[in-house]
Design an enzyme around this catalytic site. Sequence first.
Site, PDB file in Angstrom:
ATOM      1  CB  SER A 171       6.030  -1.711  11.697  1.00 50.40           C
ATOM      2  OG  SER A 171       5.662  -0.356  11.953  1.00 50.40           O
ATOM      3  CG  ASN A 187      -1.665   1.261   1.436  1.00 49.61           C
ATOM      4  OD1 ASN A 187      -1.754   2.085   0.528  1.00 49.61           O
ATOM      5  ND2 ASN A 187      -2.238   1.439   2.627  1.00 49.61           N
ATOM      6  CE  LYS A 201       0.045   3.255   4.824  1.00 51.77           C
ATOM      7  NZ  LYS A 201       0.213   3.340   6.266  1.00 51.77           N
ATOM      8  N   GLY A 253       3.211   2.370  10.636  1.00 51.64           N
ATOM      9  CA  GLY A 253       4.147   3.480  10.444  1.00 51.64           C
ATOM     10  C   GLY A 253       4.946   3.837  11.669  1.00 51.64           C
ATOM     11  CG  HIS A 256      -5.478   1.903   5.461  1.00 56.50           C
ATOM     12  ND1 HIS A 256      -5.036   2.839   6.361  1.00 56.50           N
ATOM     13  CD2 HIS A 256      -4.453   1.036   5.274  1.00 56.50           C
ATOM     14  CE1 HIS A 256      -3.785   2.535   6.699  1.00 56.50           C
ATOM     15  NE2 HIS A 256      -3.411   1.458   6.044  1.00 56.50           N
ATOM     16  CD  GLU A 277      -2.941  -2.321   7.409  1.00 54.27           C
ATOM     17  OE1 GLU A 277      -1.931  -2.652   6.785  1.00 54.27           O
ATOM     18  OE2 GLU A 277      -3.457  -1.192   7.313  1.00 54.27           O
ATOM     19  CD  GLU A 296      -2.672   5.530   6.821  1.00 52.96           C
ATOM     20  OE1 GLU A 296      -2.688   5.616   5.577  1.00 52.96           O
ATOM     21  OE2 GLU A 296      -1.735   5.004   7.459  1.00 52.96           O
TER      22      GLU A 296
END
Length: 251
Positions: free
Chosen positions: A213, A10, A12, A174, A96, A168, A98
């Site tokens: 990660s 991904n 992003k 991240g 996701h 996730e 985010e």
Amino acid sequence: MTRRMMVAGNWKMNGSAAAVDRFAEEISTAVDGLAAQLLICPPAVYIERLGRQVSGVAVAVGAQNVAAEREPGAFTGETSGEMVVDAGATYAIVGHSERRALYGETDQVVATKANAAAAAGLVPIICVGETLEQREAGQAEAVLAAQLDALFDHADQDTLSIAVIAYEPIWAIGTGHSATPDQAQEIHAFIRSHIRDRNATMAESVQLLYGGSVKPDNAAALFAGADVDGALVGGASLKADSFLDIARAAG
Ligand code: 13P
């Protein structure tokens, strides 16, 4: 049942035309013989460019998001499932964290998007995961159960039968602090057993990806979990060499 491993990237909101070209060139000669299904989800405007350059190479291209709406219309800024299929996508990430946190996507919106993606012919990769606060309060499983229940309540059977689920944990995205292999396996086993209560066939066949990660140096240990069927990789998918190292760890 033996489930095929999948390593999905991904990107992003990262990348450029030059980065797409470089990645495609580096990956094209290196994926022969890899057993895992490979997928890259670049920003939507690069789907076609990447797809063109990896056609004939065992790498699929996907979208990071699709519109909840299926029919064309007055939805400024949105891109439909059919449009990303036109561009060459075969998968779409939906829900996701985010998108949930920054763009207000609720469980119901996520299920609607998964249905829209599947109706357009895409395999939806549906993301679930808990925050650090929720984990520390001992609520991780309850949060995941609620996210999965909402999916079962609002997504179509046809959507669920082809969907991939990505676990996730938000605290691992991240941050450089991946879940440990034991933490990932424990939650994946929980997710599979929760799915089994609703749909036994899906529980055995659904690919459960871990995301947060994942790097070349922790991928093999994460993949050793019996219920870990691959990874959804952010930062380490931006460079072909680290993405390939993770792909090799998946077999
Ligand atoms: P990182 O691999 O950069 O932690 O991102 C994970 C992720 O959000 C993939 O969708």
